[in-house]
Design a protein around this motif. Structure first.
Motif, PDB file in Angstrom:
ATOM      1  N   ILE A   1     -58.529   5.201  12.821  1.00 53.15           N
ATOM      2  CA  ILE A   1     -58.020   6.516  13.249  1.00 53.15           C
ATOM      3  C   ILE A   1     -58.314   7.565  12.177  1.00 53.15           C
ATOM      4  CG2 ILE A   1     -55.920   7.817  13.849  1.00 53.15           C
ATOM      5  CD1 ILE A   1     -54.829   5.126  15.009  1.00 53.15           C
ATOM      6  N   ASP A   2     -58.088   7.195  10.894  1.00 52.75           N
ATOM      7  CA  ASP A   2     -58.399   8.121   9.793  1.00 52.75           C
ATOM      8  C   ASP A   2     -59.857   8.584   9.874  1.00 52.75           C
ATOM      9  OD1 ASP A   2     -55.879   8.117   8.652  1.00 52.75           O
ATOM     10  OD2 ASP A   2     -56.320   6.538   7.203  1.00 52.75           O
ATOM     11  N   GLN A   3     -60.753   7.634  10.118  1.00 49.03           N
ATOM     12  CA  GLN A   3     -62.182   7.983  10.179  1.00 49.03           C
ATOM     13  C   GLN A   3     -62.447   9.019  11.268  1.00 49.03           C
ATOM     14  OE1 GLN A   3     -63.979   4.098  10.742  1.00 49.03           O
ATOM     15  NE2 GLN A   3     -63.875   3.581   8.564  1.00 49.03           N
ATOM     16  N   GLU A   4     -61.833   8.825  12.438  1.00 47.68           N
ATOM     17  CA  GLU A   4     -62.093   9.747  13.553  1.00 47.68           C
ATOM     18  C   GLU A   4     -61.374  11.089  13.362  1.00 47.68           C
ATOM     19  OE1 GLU A   4     -64.376   9.358  15.814  1.00 47.68           O
ATOM     20  OE2 GLU A   4     -64.887   7.314  15.218  1.00 47.68           O
ATOM     21  N   MET A   5     -60.237  11.066  12.681  1.00 50.69           N
ATOM     22  CA  MET A   5     -59.539  12.335  12.411  1.00 50.69           C
ATOM     23  C   MET A   5     -60.307  13.147  11.367  1.00 50.69           C
ATOM     24  SD  MET A   5     -56.828  12.785  14.277  1.00 50.69           S
ATOM     25  CE  MET A   5     -57.767  12.097  15.626  1.00 50.69           C
ATOM     26  N   GLU A   6     -60.797  12.470  10.336  1.00 55.76           N
ATOM     27  CA  GLU A   6     -61.597  13.166   9.323  1.00 55.76           C
ATOM     28  C   GLU A   6     -62.849  13.773   9.944  1.00 55.76           C
ATOM     29  OE1 GLU A   6     -62.231  10.492   5.986  1.00 55.76           O
ATOM     30  OE2 GLU A   6     -60.052  10.362   5.761  1.00 55.76           O
TER      31      GLU A   6
ATOM     32  N   ILE B   1     -63.194  15.163  12.713  1.00 59.93           N
ATOM     33  CA  ILE B   1     -62.962  16.462  13.359  1.00 59.93           C
ATOM     34  C   ILE B   1     -62.291  17.457  12.388  1.00 59.93           C
ATOM     35  CG2 ILE B   1     -62.920  15.604  15.737  1.00 59.93           C
ATOM     36  CD1 ILE B   1     -59.800  15.834  15.566  1.00 59.93           C
ATOM     37  N   GLY B   2     -62.312  17.104  11.127  1.00 56.44           N
ATOM     38  CA  GLY B   2     -61.825  18.035  10.110  1.00 56.44           C
ATOM     39  C   GLY B   2     -60.313  18.081   9.955  1.00 56.44           C
ATOM     40  N   ALA B   3     -59.627  17.033  10.399  1.00 62.37           N
ATOM     41  CA  ALA B   3     -58.166  17.010  10.233  1.00 62.37           C
ATOM     42  C   ALA B   3     -57.825  16.439   8.854  1.00 62.37           C
ATOM     43  CB  ALA B   3     -57.526  16.172  11.325  1.00 62.37           C
ATOM     44  N   GLU B   4     -56.748  16.977   8.241  1.00 61.99           N
ATOM     45  CA  GLU B   4     -56.321  16.499   6.928  1.00 61.99           C
ATOM     46  C   GLU B   4     -55.014  15.731   7.064  1.00 61.99           C
ATOM     47  OE1 GLU B   4     -57.182  19.469   3.513  1.00 61.99           O
ATOM     48  OE2 GLU B   4     -56.754  20.648   5.313  1.00 61.99           O
ATOM     49  N   LYS B   5     -54.904  14.668   6.252  1.00 62.77           N
ATOM     50  CA  LYS B   5     -53.735  13.795   6.384  1.00 62.77           C
ATOM     51  C   LYS B   5     -52.599  14.261   5.484  1.00 62.77           C
ATOM     52  CE  LYS B   5     -52.887   8.870   7.013  1.00 62.77           C
ATOM     53  NZ  LYS B   5     -53.440   7.506   6.860  1.00 62.77           N
ATOM     54  N   ILE B   6     -51.397  14.250   6.027  1.00 65.36           N
ATOM     55  CA  ILE B   6     -50.205  14.576   5.234  1.00 65.36           C
ATOM     56  C   ILE B   6     -49.139  13.527   5.537  1.00 65.36           C
ATOM     57  CG2 ILE B   6     -50.609  17.066   5.172  1.00 65.36           C
ATOM     58  CD1 ILE B   6     -48.484  17.362   7.396  1.00 65.36           C
ATOM     59  N   GLN B   7     -47.974  13.653   4.945  1.00 64.48           N
ATOM     60  CA  GLN B   7     -46.868  12.753   5.280  1.00 64.48           C
ATOM     61  C   GLN B   7     -45.574  13.545   5.314  1.00 64.48           C
ATOM     62  OE1 GLN B   7     -46.925   8.774   3.584  1.00 64.48           O
ATOM     63  NE2 GLN B   7     -44.800   9.049   3.082  1.00 64.48           N
ATOM     64  N   MET B   8     -44.961  13.582   6.481  1.00 64.37           N
ATOM     65  CA  MET B   8     -43.719  14.355   6.623  1.00 64.37           C
ATOM     66  C   MET B   8     -42.519  13.400   6.590  1.00 64.37           C
ATOM     67  SD  MET B   8     -44.790  17.324   9.320  1.00 64.37           S
ATOM     68  CE  MET B   8     -46.097  16.578  10.280  1.00 64.37           C
ATOM     69  N   PRO B   9     -41.340  13.949   6.286  1.00 63.98           N
ATOM     70  CA  PRO B   9     -40.174  13.064   6.139  1.00 63.98           C
ATOM     71  C   PRO B   9     -39.660  12.523   7.476  1.00 63.98           C
ATOM     72  CG  PRO B   9     -39.521  15.360   5.903  1.00 63.98           C
ATOM     73  CD  PRO B   9     -41.018  15.357   5.995  1.00 63.98           C
TER      74      PRO B   9
END
Ligand SMILES: [Zn+2]
Length: 496
Positions: free
Chosen positions: A123-128, A130-138
């Motif tokens: 999933i990370d590969q496909e999100m990257e 399309i230019g999406a950046e990963k974060i982590q919310m509480p």
């Protein structure tokens, strides 16, 4: 016999474990005593410079073969017939994929976690892409934000609510539109920062009244949620199409047959929505319609009139399916109440356009097995099987040393192939017959088993590969190099 076995492996010099001891610091020594170190491909250990010696030792500890007997394999007693109503749930419990901790809540065990991590990587590969950046919310989501969007009331008993010692309210986040929108609103002032695409893969919570089918309807689950922010609706729509394509790529790479269906926007809100479903007659709880005239698919809510909205045909197929993904064009549903604005080139204040996109990660993990299983064996999407290859050497007995040498040599050579590193497991439970271990490998759903039976020491081409995902087709009379070639071509991994 010695001659034959040496032709199967690269030239190595034998070093006894004792030879290494005197040059090894005590803490390492203790650790090494637990290891079976028979051969190393380095010339000698004694004459090495201290730095080289250290790196050799590190290498030996690192390359220690992964053996089944040393792995934690919790097998759960399966409750009485009737309590477990899906095949995948039964298989996961019986084969140590997860362990039920409380109603609808599970501990993911080592093999299950490996599958999850592979899925996340994909999933990370496909999100990257399309230019999406990963974060982590509480996980703790403040009540005040949910009140601003009206969801605190609307969610009813679907969410877990709690209070801190100061009586401030929170819920355990089922989705994160409010948190991410407030954060973006506080950061953003200028149009040239747009679009923004932020996603996370984290635990989500929902107070399911009757959790069942394991991860298919659980209370705590892993989900990927992507939030996008745009200056114009047109831009949001373009991104919407990109994300739908990314979801198709993910499901295609998993070789899953899916249906992309138009959906209503429900509790999340917005103007356009699509769902991704896996057709699953037995267990699927959503009803999806597909038009036989034009191929349009939609969920029950959008096809209330039992007429295809695209071509007006009433010739519709309906079937049960498991929802694994959802896309929403949100418009200003969240940005408006949370005051998420940006300034245009002309210095005018405008409300942001948004999209949000979910993928049920732990749900895909189980739903894929539910649709791929033959009813008796775990069948993963090959790409995310916990290990691609299991080596099954001959049972304890005569020539045990030679079997072990061939096994470790094959293991190390497969390990040195970048795409197969970490994908190889040895079933070293040598008190069990090859036949029984093969049966178990099929049950667990390792795509490939390499059998090192008696033939392997009688002749050079005495190895066998079982292609478990192709009806357990057996490919015999292989040399070591042919086994490696075959696995390099056929085994797959998420490594890039
Ligand atoms: Zn139609």
């Amino acid at each position: 016999m010695t001659k034959l076995s040496s032709s199967l492996k690269p030239p190595v010099e034998k070093i006894r474990v004792e030879d290494i001891y005197y040059c090894t610091p005590p803490p390492l020594l203790a650790k090494m005593k637990q290891l079976v170190v028979r051969t190393v491909s380095w010339r000698t250990i004694n004459g090495l410079l201290p730095s080289l010696r250290k790196s050799l030792l590190r290498r030996m500890l690192h390359d220690k073969p992964k053996c089944l007997s040393e792995m934690f394999q919790k097998m759960t007693d399966i409750p009485k017939q009737g309590e477990i109503t899906s095949v995948s749930h039964r298989l996961f419990m019986a084969n140590g994929i997860y362990y039920p901790s409380s109603l609808g809540v599970f501990t993911l065990l080592p093999k299950g976690l490996r599958v999850l991590q592979k899925l996340i990587k994909l999933i990370d590969q496909e999100m990257e892409a399309i230019g999406a950046e990963k974060i982590q919310m509480p996980s703790l989501v403040p009540r005040r934000l949910w009140e601003k969007t009206g969801r605190w009331e609307a969610a009813g008993s679907e969410i877990f609510r709690l209070e801190d010692r100061h009586k401030r309210g929170y819920c355990l986040g089922p989705t994160h539109e409010e948190i991410v929108t407030e954060m973006v609103a506080s950061q953003l002032n200028f149009h040239h920062q747009l679009p923004i695409k932020l996603y996370q893969i984290t635990k989500k919570f929902r107070d399911e009244p009757l959790p069942h089918h394991g991860f298919l309807r659980s209370r705590e689950f892993e989900m990927k949620d992507l939030y996008t922010f745009h200056a114009t609706e047109q831009d949001a729509r373009e991104t919407y199409q990109q994300v739908l394509q990314a979801y198709e790529n993910i499901l295609n790479r998993l070789q899953l047959h899916f249906v992309k269906a138009e959906a209503d926007t429900g509790m999340i809100g917005g103007s356009q929505s699509h769902e991704f479903h896996l057709k699953c007659p037995g267990v699927g709880e959503d009803v999806v319609y597909t038009c036989n005239s034009c191929g349009y698919s939609g969920n029950k809510e959008v096809l209330e009139k039992e007429e295809c909205p695209s071509c007006k045909s009433q010739d519709l197929d309906s079937y049960n399916a498991i929802e694994v993904g959802h896309a929403f064009l949100l418009g200003q549903r969240y940005s408006k109440p949370l005051g998420a604005m940006f300034r245009t080139q002309e210095q005018k204040s405008r409300v942001l356009e948004m999209g949000c996109y979910g993928l049920g990660v732990s749900r895909i993990l189980q739903a894929s097995v539910e649709v791929l299983t033959d009813g008796k064996h775990i069948r993963w999407p090959k790409l995310i099987a916990p290990y691609q290859i299991i080596i099954i050497p001959q049972k304890k007995g005569v020539s045990e040393d030679i079997f072990q040498e061939i096994t470790e040599n094959l293991y190390q050579r497969l390990q040195s192939v970048p795409s197969l590193k970490g994908e190889v497991l040895i079933d070293n439970r040598l008190s069990i017959t090859i036949g029984r271990r093969v049966v178990e490998a099929k049950l667990q759903g390792y795509p490939y088993a390499v059998v090192i039976g008696n033939k392997a020491i009688e002749r050079e081409d005495g190895l066998e590969v079982i292609d478990i995902y192709s009806d357990s087709k057996s490919i015999t009379n292989l040399t070591l190099s042919q086994v490696i070639d075959f696995l390099c071509k056929n085994a797959i991994s998420t490594a890039e």
